[in-house]
Design an enzyme around this catalytic site. Structure first.
Site, PDB file in Angstrom:
ATOM      1  N   CYS A   1      31.979  35.488  31.750  1.00  0.00           N
ATOM      2  CA  CYS A   1      31.305  35.023  32.961  1.00  0.00           C
ATOM      3  C   CYS A   1      30.543  36.014  33.650  1.00  0.00           C
ATOM      4  CB  CYS A   1      32.028  34.158  33.821  1.00  0.00           C
ATOM      5  SG  CYS A   1      33.555  35.110  34.753  1.00  0.00           S
ATOM      6  N   THR A   2      29.948  35.631  34.687  1.00  0.00           N
ATOM      7  CA  THR A   2      29.062  36.743  35.419  1.00  0.00           C
ATOM      8  C   THR A   2      29.884  37.801  35.971  1.00  0.00           C
ATOM      9  OG1 THR A   2      27.559  34.940  35.915  1.00  0.00           O
ATOM     10  CG2 THR A   2      27.309  36.978  37.147  1.00  0.00           C
TER      11      THR A   2
END
Length: 284
Positions: free
Chosen positions: A186-187
């Site tokens: 994810c980020t």
């Protein structure tokens, strides 16, 4: 003035959040910080920004103040710089989860999911398999609109609209993961950590999380095996593999990401509308 942007999260059992909230708020205001801190029974998640002096003071406070009983002593921060303050105010909020999956809060004491660091992952992707010879599959745990800005090559993307949909799509697509080494990403790490823990709990084997998420990967090895940029939830909209803001913008009307190419469309009017707005209007 250069502004320091800090992001951090930590899964740890907390039970004094109501007592901490006003004290943390007051300290952040004293330091002139802005941003959001989420406190939940499963841990902390924060995005704050301020001067170098203020952010250094906050790091010392959250790690070492006796108030927190050492809960955040190992809290690791991701840092980036900007020319302006990206946040309008300072909020400390109490939540049921620091990232919403709509599952019972995890128990951090039972152990986090295994992680793989950026350099090891790059070597796996270079070879097409992990150190044991098992094929590697990259699993994007972000929302569809984020994935459209950029993702790892050949990553699995189940087009979820919100993270709480993740358990359902994994149950429906377990066959995609069987016999492979699964790396969730994810980020910044929080969603892929919780996703990996969930997959581990439901019996999916050989699951890892990308330590520090896409942004840490960019910092360590650049954009190898990644195409596009990385969406971020602030005024910068997206960062490239050099961790620099890009020309992507967020539509004021519908919050869609507008690429430089889309900004050349007649449907794009800065501050008013974008091609996604026009498409939605024509379909209505």
């Amino acid at each position: 003035m250069t502004i320091v942007n800090l992001a951090a999260y930590h899964f740890v059992s907390l039970d004094a959040n109501e007592q901490w909230r006003p004290l943390v708020t007051a300290r952040c205001n004293e330091l002139g910080l802005r941003g959001t801190i989420l406190l939940a029974p499963e841990g902390i998640n924060l995005f704050i920004a301020g001067t170098r002096e203020a952010t250094d003071a906050f790091i010392a406070y959250i790690r070492h103040d006796p108030l927190f009983e050492g809960k955040f002593a190992t809290l690791q921060f991701k840092e980036s710089l900007s020319d302006s303050q990206p946040f309008r105010r300072m909020l400390v909020r109490l939540k049921r989860e620091i990232i919403t999956m709509k599952k019972p809060a995890i128990k951090p004491e039972l152990g986090r999911a295994p992680f793989v660091d950026a350099r090891t992952l790059k070597s796996w992707l270079d070879r097409g398999h992990d150190d044991t010879g098992r094929p590697v599959v990259m699993l994007d745990t972000r929302n569809a609109f984020e994935v459209d800005v950029g993702t790892f090559d050949n990553a699995l993307d189940y087009r979820i609209d919100k993270f709480s949909e993740f358990p359902e799509v994994i149950d429906a697509n377990r066959a995609d993961l069987e016999g492979k080494t699964v790396v969730s990403f994810c980020t910044g790490g929080i969603r892929c950590e919780k996703a990996a823990i969930h997959m581990k709990e439901i019996g999916i084997d050989n699951v890892y999380q990308l330590e520090g998420g896409i942004l840490k990967y960019f910092e360590e090895v650049g954009g190898a095996h990644y195409h596009g940029d990385c969406f971020v939830f602030d005024y910068r909209t997206a960062l490239n593999p050099q961790l620099q803001p890009t020309e992507n913008v967020t539509c004021f009307a519908c919050r869609a990401v507008v690429t430089p190419e889309a900004q050349r469309s007649p449907s794009y009017v800065a501050g008013k509308s974008c091609p996604a707005c026009a498409q939605a209007a024509s379909a209505a």
